[in-house]
Design a protein around this motif. Structure first.
Motif, PDB file in Angstrom:
ATOM      1  N   VAL A  37       7.211 -24.632   6.505  1.00 26.98           N
ATOM      2  CA  VAL A  37       6.975 -24.178   7.806  1.00 26.98           C
ATOM      3  C   VAL A  37       6.919 -25.329   8.540  1.00 26.98           C
ATOM      4  O   VAL A  37       6.630 -26.441   8.167  1.00 26.98           O
ATOM      5  N   SER A  38       7.551 -25.287   9.866  1.00 20.78           N
ATOM      6  CA  SER A  38       7.704 -26.124  10.745  1.00 20.78           C
ATOM      7  C   SER A  38       6.923 -26.262  12.048  1.00 20.78           C
ATOM      8  O   SER A  38       6.867 -25.231  12.692  1.00 20.78           O
ATOM      9  N   LEU A  39       6.193 -27.355  12.118  1.00 21.79           N
ATOM     10  CA  LEU A  39       5.758 -27.856  13.302  1.00 21.79           C
ATOM     11  C   LEU A  39       6.444 -29.010  13.932  1.00 21.79           C
ATOM     12  O   LEU A  39       5.883 -29.716  14.882  1.00 21.79           O
ATOM     13  N   GLY A  40       7.654 -29.244  13.453  1.00 22.66           N
ATOM     14  CA  GLY A  40       8.343 -30.486  14.014  1.00 22.66           C
ATOM     15  C   GLY A  40       9.162 -30.325  15.082  1.00 22.66           C
ATOM     16  O   GLY A  40       9.016 -31.106  16.031  1.00 22.66           O
ATOM     17  N   VAL A  41      10.452 -29.594  14.953  1.00 25.08           N
ATOM     18  CA  VAL A  41      11.094 -29.289  16.045  1.00 25.08           C
ATOM     19  C   VAL A  41      10.627 -28.807  17.317  1.00 25.08           C
ATOM     20  O   VAL A  41       9.799 -27.949  17.312  1.00 25.08           O
ATOM     21  N   GLY A  42      11.250 -29.224  18.500  1.00 20.36           N
ATOM     22  CA  GLY A  42      10.745 -28.879  19.743  1.00 20.36           C
ATOM     23  C   GLY A  42      11.709 -27.499  20.100  1.00 20.36           C
ATOM     24  O   GLY A  42      12.405 -27.585  20.948  1.00 20.36           O
ATOM     25  N   LYS A  50       5.561 -37.295   5.541  1.00 21.17           N
ATOM     26  CA  LYS A  50       6.186 -36.782   4.237  1.00 21.17           C
ATOM     27  C   LYS A  50       5.163 -36.250   3.193  1.00 21.17           C
ATOM     28  O   LYS A  50       5.564 -35.391   2.518  1.00 21.17           O
ATOM     29  N   ARG A  51       3.977 -36.736   3.300  1.00 24.55           N
ATOM     30  CA  ARG A  51       3.024 -36.039   2.150  1.00 24.55           C
ATOM     31  C   ARG A  51       2.712 -34.783   2.642  1.00 24.55           C
ATOM     32  O   ARG A  51       2.607 -33.662   1.847  1.00 24.55           O
ATOM     33  N   LEU A  52       2.502 -34.500   4.058  1.00 26.14           N
ATOM     34  CA  LEU A  52       2.339 -33.064   4.405  1.00 26.14           C
ATOM     35  C   LEU A  52       3.669 -32.250   4.014  1.00 26.14           C
ATOM     36  O   LEU A  52       3.480 -30.953   3.837  1.00 26.14           O
ATOM     37  N   LEU A  53       4.901 -32.850   4.368  1.00 23.69           N
ATOM     38  CA  LEU A  53       6.141 -32.172   3.975  1.00 23.69           C
ATOM     39  C   LEU A  53       6.103 -31.684   2.473  1.00 23.69           C
ATOM     40  O   LEU A  53       6.265 -30.426   1.746  1.00 23.69           O
ATOM     41  N   TYR A  54       5.898 -32.747   1.526  1.00 23.70           N
ATOM     42  CA  TYR A  54       6.166 -32.484   0.043  1.00 23.70           C
ATOM     43  C   TYR A  54       5.036 -31.991  -0.696  1.00 23.70           C
ATOM     44  O   TYR A  54       5.179 -31.163  -1.664  1.00 23.70           O
ATOM     45  N   GLU A  55       3.855 -32.089  -0.250  1.00 24.00           N
ATOM     46  CA  GLU A  55       2.739 -31.641  -0.785  1.00 24.00           C
ATOM     47  C   GLU A  55       2.166 -30.162  -0.012  1.00 24.00           C
ATOM     48  O   GLU A  55       1.649 -29.493  -0.883  1.00 24.00           O
ATOM     49  N   ALA A  56       2.048 -30.285   1.242  1.00 22.26           N
ATOM     50  CA  ALA A  56       1.560 -29.177   2.036  1.00 22.26           C
ATOM     51  C   ALA A  56       3.015 -28.056   2.356  1.00 22.26           C
ATOM     52  O   ALA A  56       2.450 -27.019   2.876  1.00 22.26           O
ATOM     53  N   LYS A  57       4.050 -28.616   2.455  1.00 21.19           N
ATOM     54  CA  LYS A  57       5.489 -27.872   2.807  1.00 21.19           C
ATOM     55  C   LYS A  57       5.302 -27.645   4.345  1.00 21.19           C
ATOM     56  O   LYS A  57       5.483 -26.394   4.605  1.00 21.19           O
ATOM     57  N   VAL A  58       4.730 -28.556   5.013  1.00 19.62           N
ATOM     58  CA  VAL A  58       4.557 -28.185   6.545  1.00 19.62           C
ATOM     59  C   VAL A  58       5.443 -29.535   7.082  1.00 19.62           C
ATOM     60  O   VAL A  58       5.144 -30.577   6.627  1.00 19.62           O
ATOM     61  N   VAL A  59       6.397 -29.166   8.072  1.00 18.18           N
ATOM     62  CA  VAL A  59       7.081 -30.198   8.576  1.00 18.18           C
ATOM     63  C   VAL A  59       6.364 -30.814  10.069  1.00 18.18           C
ATOM     64  O   VAL A  59       5.915 -29.773  10.601  1.00 18.18           O
ATOM     65  N   THR A  60       6.044 -32.010  10.140  1.00 16.91           N
ATOM     66  CA  THR A  60       5.542 -32.702  11.289  1.00 16.91           C
ATOM     67  C   THR A  60       6.292 -33.832  11.727  1.00 16.91           C
ATOM     68  O   THR A  60       7.259 -34.178  10.885  1.00 16.91           O
ATOM     69  N   VAL A  61       5.919 -34.516  12.580  1.00 21.73           N
ATOM     70  CA  VAL A  61       6.919 -35.806  12.944  1.00 21.73           C
ATOM     71  C   VAL A  61       5.727 -36.854  13.012  1.00 21.73           C
ATOM     72  O   VAL A  61       4.751 -36.816  13.744  1.00 21.73           O
ATOM     73  N   PRO A  62       6.358 -38.120  12.345  1.00 21.52           N
ATOM     74  CA  PRO A  62       5.455 -39.224  12.402  1.00 21.52           C
ATOM     75  C   PRO A  62       5.300 -39.833  13.816  1.00 21.52           C
ATOM     76  O   PRO A  62       6.345 -39.973  14.451  1.00 21.52           O
ATOM     77  N   GLY A  63       4.223 -40.262  14.190  1.00 24.38           N
ATOM     78  CA  GLY A  63       4.010 -40.939  15.542  1.00 24.38           C
ATOM     79  C   GLY A  63       4.803 -42.005  15.799  1.00 24.38           C
ATOM     80  O   GLY A  63       5.206 -42.236  16.913  1.00 24.38           O
ATOM     81  N   ILE A  64       4.958 -43.114  14.655  1.00 19.48           N
ATOM     82  CA  ILE A  64       5.739 -44.088  14.796  1.00 19.48           C
ATOM     83  C   ILE A  64       7.094 -44.043  15.481  1.00 19.48           C
ATOM     84  O   ILE A  64       7.686 -44.950  16.040  1.00 19.48           O
TER      85      ILE A  64
END
Length: 394
Positions: free
Chosen positions: A34-39, A344-358
Protein backbone atom coordinates in the motif's frame (compact mmCIF):
# COMPACT_ATOMS: atom_id res chain seq x y z
CA UNK A 1 32.20 5.19 -14.11
CA UNK A 2 34.86 7.66 -15.22
CA UNK A 3 33.09 8.31 -18.53
CA UNK A 4 30.03 9.76 -16.75
CA UNK A 5 30.05 13.55 -16.41
CA UNK A 6 30.44 15.00 -12.92
CA UNK A 7 27.10 16.80 -13.24
CA UNK A 8 25.38 13.41 -13.49
CA UNK A 9 27.65 11.51 -11.10
CA UNK A 10 27.05 14.13 -8.42
CA UNK A 11 23.27 13.98 -8.78
CA UNK A 12 20.92 11.16 -7.84
CA UNK A 13 17.47 9.79 -8.49
CA UNK A 14 15.05 11.36 -6.02
CA UNK A 15 14.26 9.43 -2.86
CA UNK A 16 10.59 9.56 -3.90
CA UNK A 17 11.34 7.52 -7.03
CA UNK A 18 13.64 5.23 -5.05
CA UNK A 19 10.87 4.33 -2.60
CA UNK A 20 8.45 3.81 -5.50
CA UNK A 21 10.96 1.42 -7.06
CA UNK A 22 11.49 -0.52 -3.84
CA UNK A 23 7.74 -0.78 -3.34
CA UNK A 24 7.28 -2.01 -6.91
CA UNK A 25 10.00 -4.61 -6.35
CA UNK A 26 8.14 -5.93 -3.32
CA UNK A 27 4.89 -6.02 -5.30
CA UNK A 28 6.53 -8.12 -8.04
CA UNK A 29 7.50 -10.58 -5.31
CA UNK A 30 3.83 -11.03 -4.50
CA UNK A 31 3.67 -8.65 -1.51
CA UNK A 32 0.49 -6.64 -0.98
CA UNK A 33 1.96 -3.14 -0.90
CA UNK A 34 0.00 0.00 0.00
CA UNK A 35 1.47 3.37 -0.95
CA UNK A 36 1.36 6.74 0.75
CA UNK A 37 4.52 7.64 -1.12
CA UNK A 38 3.92 8.98 -4.59
CA UNK A 39 2.22 12.31 -5.22
CA UNK A 40 -0.39 10.87 -7.55
CA UNK A 41 -4.03 11.97 -7.20
CA UNK A 42 -6.55 9.18 -7.68
CA UNK A 43 -8.94 11.05 -10.00
CA UNK A 44 -8.69 10.83 -13.82
CA UNK A 45 -8.64 13.71 -16.28
CA UNK A 46 -12.09 15.24 -16.89
CA UNK A 47 -14.24 13.54 -19.53
CA UNK A 48 -14.48 16.72 -21.59
CA UNK A 49 -10.69 16.60 -22.01
CA UNK A 50 -10.86 13.06 -23.39
CA UNK A 51 -13.76 13.99 -25.68
CA UNK A 52 -11.90 17.01 -27.06
CA UNK A 53 -8.74 14.99 -27.67
CA UNK A 54 -10.61 12.21 -29.48
CA UNK A 55 -12.25 14.81 -31.69
CA UNK A 56 -8.89 16.42 -32.52
CA UNK A 57 -7.34 13.03 -33.30
CA UNK A 58 -10.12 12.43 -35.81
CA UNK A 59 -10.43 15.90 -37.34
CA UNK A 60 -7.21 17.92 -36.97
CA UNK A 61 -5.05 17.16 -39.99
CA UNK A 62 -1.74 18.23 -38.42
CA UNK A 63 -2.28 16.70 -34.96
CA UNK A 64 0.68 14.35 -35.52
CA UNK A 65 3.06 17.21 -36.36
CA UNK A 66 5.21 19.60 -34.34
CA UNK A 67 3.72 22.81 -33.03
CA UNK A 68 5.65 26.07 -32.82
CA UNK A 69 8.55 25.83 -30.37
CA UNK A 70 6.71 28.07 -27.93
CA UNK A 71 3.45 26.12 -28.25
CA UNK A 72 0.07 26.48 -29.91
CA UNK A 73 -0.83 30.20 -30.18
CA UNK A 74 -4.36 29.49 -28.94
CA UNK A 75 -3.04 27.83 -25.79
CA UNK A 76 -0.48 30.56 -25.13
CA UNK A 77 -3.22 33.20 -25.40
CA UNK A 78 -5.38 31.25 -22.94
CA UNK A 79 -2.50 30.94 -20.47
CA UNK A 80 -1.63 34.64 -20.84
CA UNK A 81 -5.23 35.62 -20.03
CA UNK A 82 -5.27 33.31 -16.99
CA UNK A 83 -1.94 34.74 -15.80
CA UNK A 84 -3.24 38.29 -16.26
CA UNK A 85 -6.21 37.50 -14.02
CA UNK A 86 -4.00 35.79 -11.43
CA UNK A 87 -1.33 38.48 -11.18
CA UNK A 88 -3.36 41.63 -11.71
CA UNK A 89 -1.28 43.04 -14.58
CA UNK A 90 -1.18 42.40 -18.31
CA UNK A 91 0.67 39.26 -19.40
CA UNK A 92 1.44 38.79 -23.09
CA UNK A 93 1.47 35.46 -24.90
CA UNK A 94 5.06 36.36 -25.91
CA UNK A 95 5.97 35.73 -22.26
CA UNK A 96 4.56 32.18 -22.27
CA UNK A 97 6.34 28.95 -23.20
CA UNK A 98 4.34 25.70 -23.25
CA UNK A 99 6.42 22.93 -21.68
CA UNK A 100 6.15 19.17 -21.12
CA UNK A 101 5.14 19.64 -17.49
CA UNK A 102 6.43 22.07 -14.88
CA UNK A 103 9.44 19.81 -14.21
CA UNK A 104 10.77 20.71 -17.65
CA UNK A 105 10.11 24.40 -16.98
CA UNK A 106 12.07 24.16 -13.73
CA UNK A 107 15.00 22.38 -15.36
CA UNK A 108 15.04 24.86 -18.26
CA UNK A 109 15.21 27.66 -15.71
CA UNK A 110 18.21 26.16 -13.94
CA UNK A 111 20.09 25.44 -17.17
CA UNK A 112 19.39 28.90 -18.57
CA UNK A 113 20.25 30.86 -15.41
CA UNK A 114 22.79 29.03 -13.28
CA UNK A 115 26.51 29.10 -14.04
CA UNK A 116 28.90 26.56 -12.46
CA UNK A 117 29.45 27.47 -8.82
CA UNK A 118 26.49 29.83 -8.54
CA UNK A 119 24.08 29.27 -5.67
CA UNK A 120 20.35 28.62 -5.54
CA UNK A 121 18.50 29.03 -2.25
CA UNK A 122 15.95 26.38 -1.32
CA UNK A 123 13.73 26.89 1.73
CA UNK A 124 14.15 23.57 3.52
CA UNK A 125 12.53 21.03 3.58
CA UNK A 126 12.23 21.23 -0.22
CA UNK A 127 11.05 19.09 -3.13
CA UNK A 128 14.01 16.80 -3.82
CA UNK A 129 14.10 17.28 -7.60
CA UNK A 130 15.07 20.95 -7.22
CA UNK A 131 18.41 19.92 -5.74
CA UNK A 132 19.00 17.41 -8.53
CA UNK A 133 18.26 20.02 -11.19
CA UNK A 134 20.60 22.55 -9.59
CA UNK A 135 23.35 19.91 -9.46
CA UNK A 136 22.85 19.02 -13.13
CA UNK A 137 23.21 22.75 -13.90
CA UNK A 138 26.48 22.61 -11.88
CA UNK A 139 25.12 25.03 -9.32
CA UNK A 140 25.28 24.81 -5.54
CA UNK A 141 22.25 24.06 -3.38
CA UNK A 142 21.88 26.38 -0.39
CA UNK A 143 19.21 25.02 1.97
CA UNK A 144 17.74 27.58 4.34
CA UNK A 145 15.76 26.11 7.22
CA UNK A 146 12.15 27.18 7.49
CA UNK A 147 10.48 28.01 10.78
CA UNK A 148 8.28 25.28 12.26
CA UNK A 149 5.35 27.35 13.47
CA UNK A 150 2.86 25.28 15.52
CA UNK A 151 0.07 27.59 14.35
CA UNK A 152 0.52 27.51 10.57
CA UNK A 153 3.20 24.87 10.01
CA UNK A 154 6.40 25.60 8.13
CA UNK A 155 6.97 29.22 7.11
CA UNK A 156 9.76 31.15 5.43
CA UNK A 157 12.57 32.43 7.64
CA UNK A 158 13.10 35.68 5.78
CA UNK A 159 15.97 36.82 8.01
CA UNK A 160 17.91 33.62 7.30
CA UNK A 161 17.24 33.92 3.58
CA UNK A 162 18.59 37.47 3.64
CA UNK A 163 21.77 36.26 5.37
CA UNK A 164 22.19 33.50 2.78
CA UNK A 165 22.18 35.93 -0.16
CA UNK A 166 25.63 36.84 -1.46
CA UNK A 167 27.30 37.73 -4.76
CA UNK A 168 27.10 34.07 -5.87
CA UNK A 169 23.34 33.77 -5.30
CA UNK A 170 21.52 33.37 -8.61
CA UNK A 171 18.01 32.37 -7.59
CA UNK A 172 15.58 31.24 -4.94
CA UNK A 173 12.95 28.58 -5.59
CA UNK A 174 9.54 29.10 -3.98
CA UNK A 175 7.06 26.22 -4.10
CA UNK A 176 3.76 27.54 -2.78
CA UNK A 177 1.77 25.64 -1.52
CA UNK A 178 4.74 23.58 -0.53
CA UNK A 179 5.79 19.99 -1.13
CA UNK A 180 6.59 18.14 1.17
CA UNK A 181 5.21 20.06 4.16
CA UNK A 182 1.74 21.11 2.97
CA UNK A 183 2.57 24.66 4.06
CA UNK A 184 1.10 27.75 2.42
CA UNK A 185 3.48 30.69 2.65
CA UNK A 186 2.18 33.68 4.57
CA UNK A 187 1.56 36.84 2.55
CA UNK A 188 3.41 38.90 5.15
CA UNK A 189 6.53 36.75 4.73
CA UNK A 190 6.41 36.96 0.93
CA UNK A 191 5.99 40.74 1.03
CA UNK A 192 8.94 41.05 3.40
CA UNK A 193 11.04 38.78 1.17
CA UNK A 194 10.15 40.78 -1.93
CA UNK A 195 11.44 43.98 -0.31
CA UNK A 196 14.81 42.28 0.07
CA UNK A 197 14.86 40.67 -3.37
CA UNK A 198 13.95 43.80 -5.33
CA UNK A 199 17.29 45.33 -4.31
CA UNK A 200 19.29 42.31 -5.50
CA UNK A 201 19.99 40.51 -8.78
CA UNK A 202 18.43 37.29 -7.44
CA UNK A 203 15.82 35.56 -9.59
CA UNK A 204 12.62 34.12 -8.13
CA UNK A 205 11.61 30.75 -9.59
CA UNK A 206 8.11 29.76 -8.54
CA UNK A 207 6.63 26.27 -8.67
CA UNK A 208 2.86 26.76 -8.65
CA UNK A 209 1.64 23.21 -9.26
CA UNK A 210 -0.53 23.20 -6.10
CA UNK A 211 -1.83 26.78 -6.27
CA UNK A 212 -5.44 25.56 -6.53
CA UNK A 213 -5.25 23.14 -3.60
CA UNK A 214 -6.03 25.10 -0.42
CA UNK A 215 -8.03 24.14 2.66
CA UNK A 216 -10.02 25.92 5.38
CA UNK A 217 -10.35 29.14 3.34
CA UNK A 218 -6.58 29.56 3.55
CA UNK A 219 -5.30 32.77 1.94
CA UNK A 220 -3.01 32.21 -1.04
CA UNK A 221 -0.67 34.92 -2.28
CA UNK A 222 1.49 34.59 -5.39
CA UNK A 223 4.79 36.46 -5.05
CA UNK A 224 4.61 37.03 -8.81
CA UNK A 225 1.87 39.59 -8.14
CA UNK A 226 4.57 41.95 -6.85
CA UNK A 227 5.51 43.93 -9.95
CA UNK A 228 8.64 45.39 -8.33
CA UNK A 229 10.51 42.05 -8.44
CA UNK A 230 9.93 41.64 -12.17
CA UNK A 231 11.51 40.97 -14.64
CA UNK A 232 13.55 38.55 -12.48
CA UNK A 233 10.68 36.08 -12.04
CA UNK A 234 10.13 32.70 -13.69
CA UNK A 235 6.79 31.04 -13.02
CA UNK A 236 6.61 27.27 -13.56
CA UNK A 237 3.06 25.94 -13.77
CA UNK A 238 1.41 22.60 -14.42
CA UNK A 239 -1.93 21.02 -15.26
CA UNK A 240 -0.90 17.64 -13.84
CA UNK A 241 -2.40 17.70 -10.36
CA UNK A 242 -5.22 20.20 -10.88
CA UNK A 243 -6.82 18.23 -13.70
CA UNK A 244 -5.49 14.71 -13.04
CA UNK A 245 -3.34 14.94 -16.19
CA UNK A 246 0.05 13.75 -14.91
CA UNK A 247 0.66 11.42 -17.85
CA UNK A 248 -0.08 14.09 -20.44
CA UNK A 249 3.09 15.96 -19.38
CA UNK A 250 1.88 19.48 -20.00
CA UNK A 251 2.59 22.78 -18.28
CA UNK A 252 3.95 26.22 -19.00
CA UNK A 253 6.59 28.76 -18.10
CA UNK A 254 6.00 32.50 -17.72
CA UNK A 255 8.80 35.04 -17.61
CA UNK A 256 9.97 38.21 -19.34
CA UNK A 257 10.29 37.93 -23.11
CA UNK A 258 14.07 38.42 -23.31
CA UNK A 259 14.77 35.65 -20.81
CA UNK A 260 12.16 33.41 -22.43
CA UNK A 261 14.00 33.68 -25.75
CA UNK A 262 17.12 32.33 -24.04
CA UNK A 263 15.23 29.60 -22.19
CA UNK A 264 13.83 28.65 -25.59
CA UNK A 265 17.35 27.57 -26.63
CA UNK A 266 17.29 24.85 -23.97
CA UNK A 267 13.77 23.84 -24.94
CA UNK A 268 14.69 23.62 -28.63
CA UNK A 269 17.85 21.60 -27.98
CA UNK A 270 16.04 19.07 -25.81
CA UNK A 271 12.30 18.77 -26.50
CA UNK A 272 11.53 20.97 -29.56
CA UNK A 273 7.92 21.35 -28.44
CA UNK A 274 5.47 19.97 -25.92
CA UNK A 275 3.39 17.13 -27.42
CA UNK A 276 0.80 18.51 -29.81
CA UNK A 277 -1.97 16.27 -28.49
CA UNK A 278 -1.19 17.26 -24.89
CA UNK A 279 -1.46 20.93 -25.81
CA UNK A 280 -4.94 20.25 -27.20
CA UNK A 281 -5.80 18.48 -23.94
CA UNK A 282 -4.62 21.57 -22.04
CA UNK A 283 -6.88 23.82 -24.11
CA UNK A 284 -9.85 21.64 -23.20
CA UNK A 285 -8.91 21.54 -19.51
CA UNK A 286 -8.39 25.29 -19.16
CA UNK A 287 -11.43 26.41 -21.16
CA UNK A 288 -13.89 23.67 -20.21
CA UNK A 289 -16.08 23.35 -17.10
CA UNK A 290 -14.12 23.90 -13.88
CA UNK A 291 -16.51 22.04 -11.56
CA UNK A 292 -14.07 19.12 -11.66
CA UNK A 293 -11.43 21.22 -9.87
CA UNK A 294 -13.85 22.00 -7.04
CA UNK A 295 -14.63 18.29 -6.81
CA UNK A 296 -10.93 17.43 -6.66
CA UNK A 297 -10.34 19.90 -3.83
CA UNK A 298 -13.35 18.56 -1.91
CA UNK A 299 -12.19 14.94 -2.28
CA UNK A 300 -8.66 15.78 -1.21
CA UNK A 301 -9.94 17.86 1.70
CA UNK A 302 -11.86 14.81 2.91
CA UNK A 303 -8.69 12.73 2.50
CA UNK A 304 -6.71 15.27 4.51
CA UNK A 305 -9.21 15.02 7.34
CA UNK A 306 -9.07 11.22 7.18
CA UNK A 307 -5.27 11.01 7.36
CA UNK A 308 -5.14 13.59 10.16
CA UNK A 309 -7.65 11.58 12.20
CA UNK A 310 -5.45 8.52 11.79
CA UNK A 311 -2.34 10.47 12.81
CA UNK A 312 -4.21 11.74 15.87
CA UNK A 313 -4.69 8.13 16.96
CA UNK A 314 -0.91 7.63 17.08
CA UNK A 315 0.23 10.58 19.24
CA UNK A 316 3.13 8.62 20.72
CA UNK A 317 4.53 7.98 17.25
CA UNK A 318 3.66 11.11 15.24
CA UNK A 319 3.41 14.86 15.78
CA UNK A 320 2.35 17.10 12.91
CA UNK A 321 0.72 20.33 11.80
CA UNK A 322 -2.42 19.97 9.69
CA UNK A 323 -1.50 20.84 6.09
CA UNK A 324 -3.05 24.01 4.69
CA UNK A 325 -2.45 23.03 1.06
CA UNK A 326 -1.23 20.26 -1.31
CA UNK A 327 -2.00 16.60 -0.59
CA UNK A 328 0.97 15.92 1.67
CA UNK A 329 1.42 15.84 5.41
CA UNK A 330 4.90 15.85 6.93
CA UNK A 331 4.75 14.33 10.41
CA UNK A 332 7.73 14.07 12.72
CA UNK A 333 8.10 10.55 14.09
CA UNK A 334 9.16 9.64 17.60
CA UNK A 335 11.25 6.54 16.98
CA UNK A 336 15.00 6.11 17.57
CA UNK A 337 16.08 5.63 13.94
CA UNK A 338 16.79 7.83 10.92
CA UNK A 339 14.09 8.55 8.37
CA UNK A 340 15.52 6.28 5.64
CA UNK A 341 15.53 3.32 8.01
CA UNK A 342 12.05 4.24 9.24
CA UNK A 343 10.67 4.32 5.69
CA UNK A 344 12.32 1.01 4.82
CA UNK A 345 11.05 -0.68 7.95
CA UNK A 346 7.52 0.48 7.21
CA UNK A 347 7.91 -0.86 3.67
CA UNK A 348 9.40 -4.26 4.51
CA UNK A 349 7.64 -4.89 7.83
CA UNK A 350 4.29 -3.07 7.45
CA UNK A 351 4.08 -3.20 3.63
CA UNK A 352 3.46 0.57 3.42
CA UNK A 353 5.39 2.94 1.15
CA UNK A 354 6.31 6.30 2.67
CA UNK A 355 9.05 8.79 1.79
CA UNK A 356 11.91 9.53 4.24
CA UNK A 357 12.15 13.17 5.20
CA UNK A 358 15.92 13.39 4.69
CA UNK A 359 15.23 13.21 0.95
CA UNK A 360 13.80 16.73 1.23
CA UNK A 361 16.89 18.33 2.71
CA UNK A 362 18.60 18.28 6.12
CA UNK A 363 15.59 19.79 7.89
CA UNK A 364 13.50 16.84 6.75
CA UNK A 365 15.27 14.32 8.96
CA UNK A 366 13.04 12.57 11.53
CA UNK A 367 10.02 13.20 9.31
CA UNK A 368 8.10 11.17 6.75
CA UNK A 369 6.20 12.56 3.80
CA UNK A 370 2.79 10.95 3.50
CA UNK A 371 0.61 11.53 0.45
CA UNK A 372 -3.15 11.56 0.81
CA UNK A 373 -3.72 11.80 -2.93
CA UNK A 374 -4.96 8.21 -3.05
CA UNK A 375 -8.40 7.02 -1.96
CA UNK A 376 -9.58 7.08 1.65
CA UNK A 377 -9.65 3.28 1.56
CA UNK A 378 -5.91 3.24 0.82
CA UNK A 379 -5.26 5.72 3.64
CA UNK A 380 -7.13 3.60 6.18
CA UNK A 381 -5.52 0.38 4.98
CA UNK A 382 -2.07 1.92 5.28
CA UNK A 383 -2.71 3.26 8.77
CA UNK A 384 -4.20 -0.02 9.96
CA UNK A 385 -0.87 -1.58 9.04
CA UNK A 386 1.22 1.22 10.56
CA UNK A 387 -0.79 0.98 13.80
CA UNK A 388 -0.32 -2.80 13.94
CA UNK A 389 3.40 -2.41 13.22
CA UNK A 390 3.86 0.21 15.95
CA UNK A 391 1.98 -1.91 18.50
CA UNK A 392 4.56 -4.65 17.96
CA UNK A 393 7.45 -2.24 18.66
CA UNK A 394 6.36 -1.42 22.20
Amino acid sequence: MSEVADRVRNSSVSVIKEMMYLGAQEATRGKDIVSLGVGLPFYPAPKHVHTHVINKLQTKSDIDKYTLLTGLPELRNIVADISTNQLGFKVSSDEILITPGSMAALLYSMLALVNPGEEVILPSPYFSSYAEQITIAEGIVVPVAMIEDPRVGFRLDVAKIQKAINNKTKAIVLNNPQNPTGAVYLKEDLLELSKILKNTAVYVITDEVYDYLLYDNCEYFNIGEIKEIWPRVIRCCSLSKKYGMMGWRIGYLHTNRDLLMNILKVHDASIVCAPHISQEAAIAALTGPQDCVKDHVKWLSDNRDAICRRLDKLPELFTYVKPRGTYYVFPKFNFPIKSIEMAKRLLYEAKVVTVPGIGFGPEGENHLRLSFGSSTQVIHKAFDRISDWYAKQK
